[in-house]
Design a protein around this motif. Structure first.
Motif, PDB file in Angstrom:
ATOM      1  N   SER A  53       0.959  -1.121  -0.017  1.00 57.77           N
ATOM      2  CA  SER A  53       0.066   0.109  -0.038  1.00 57.77           C
ATOM      3  C   SER A  53       0.783   1.325   0.033  1.00 57.77           C
ATOM      4  N   GLN A 109      -5.261  11.001  -5.506  1.00 58.08           N
ATOM      5  CA  GLN A 109      -6.645  11.213  -5.406  1.00 58.08           C
ATOM      6  C   GLN A 109      -6.788  11.246  -3.846  1.00 58.08           C
ATOM      7  N   ALA A 110      -7.933  11.777  -3.488  1.00 59.07           N
ATOM      8  CA  ALA A 110      -8.210  12.029  -2.174  1.00 59.07           C
ATOM      9  C   ALA A 110      -8.460  10.496  -1.395  1.00 59.07           C
ATOM     10  N   ASN A 111      -9.179   9.797  -2.374  1.00 70.02           N
ATOM     11  CA  ASN A 111      -9.317   8.465  -1.733  1.00 70.02           C
ATOM     12  C   ASN A 111      -8.095   7.607  -1.815  1.00 70.02           C
ATOM     13  N   ASP A 112      -6.993   7.745  -2.568  1.00 72.60           N
ATOM     14  CA  ASP A 112      -6.058   7.158  -2.227  1.00 72.60           C
ATOM     15  C   ASP A 112      -5.331   7.574  -0.824  1.00 72.60           C
ATOM     16  N   LEU A 164      -6.893   8.448   1.925  1.00 73.75           N
ATOM     17  CA  LEU A 164      -7.732   7.919   2.751  1.00 73.75           C
ATOM     18  C   LEU A 164      -7.643   6.595   2.926  1.00 73.75           C
ATOM     19  N   LEU A 165      -7.406   5.841   1.748  1.00 73.38           N
ATOM     20  CA  LEU A 165      -6.777   4.301   1.788  1.00 73.38           C
ATOM     21  C   LEU A 165      -5.768   4.008   2.478  1.00 73.38           C
ATOM     22  N   GLU A 169      -6.296   4.347   6.452  1.00 75.08           N
ATOM     23  CA  GLU A 169      -7.000   3.107   7.050  1.00 75.08           C
ATOM     24  C   GLU A 169      -6.296   2.389   7.545  1.00 75.08           C
TER      25      GLU A 169
END
Length: 61
Positions: A38, A52-55, A57-58, A61
Motif C-alpha cells: 500500500s 486522489q483523495a481516496n488514495d 484515505l485508503l 485506514e
C-alpha cells in the motif's frame, strides 16, 4: 530446522504455544506485505501523478 523436535518432546505441553507463535508470525508477515504494498503504491502515485483523495484515505485506514 526451525523447531527443535527434541525440545518439543521434552516439554510437550508447549506445542500449542509454539503453534500460536508460528501462526502469529505468519499473520504479521502477511500484514506487513500488504502494508508495504500500500505504501509503495501510494509513493508510486506521488511520483507519477497527483494522488486522489481516496488514495490518501485508503492509506490512512
Amino acid at each position: 530446522m526451525m523447531i527443535n523436535k527434541r525440545l518439543i518432546g521434552t516439554v510437550s505441553e508447549s506445542k500449542k504455544y509454539i503453534a500460536g507463535n508460528v501462526v502469529s508470525q505468519w499473520v504479521s508477515l502477511c500484514s506487513n506485505v500488504v502494508i508495504m504494498g500500500s505504501i509503495a503504491t501510494f509513493v508510486g502515485k506521488l511520483a507519477c501523478a497527483k494522488p486522489q483523495a481516496n488514495d490518501i484515505l485508503l492509506l490512512a485506514e
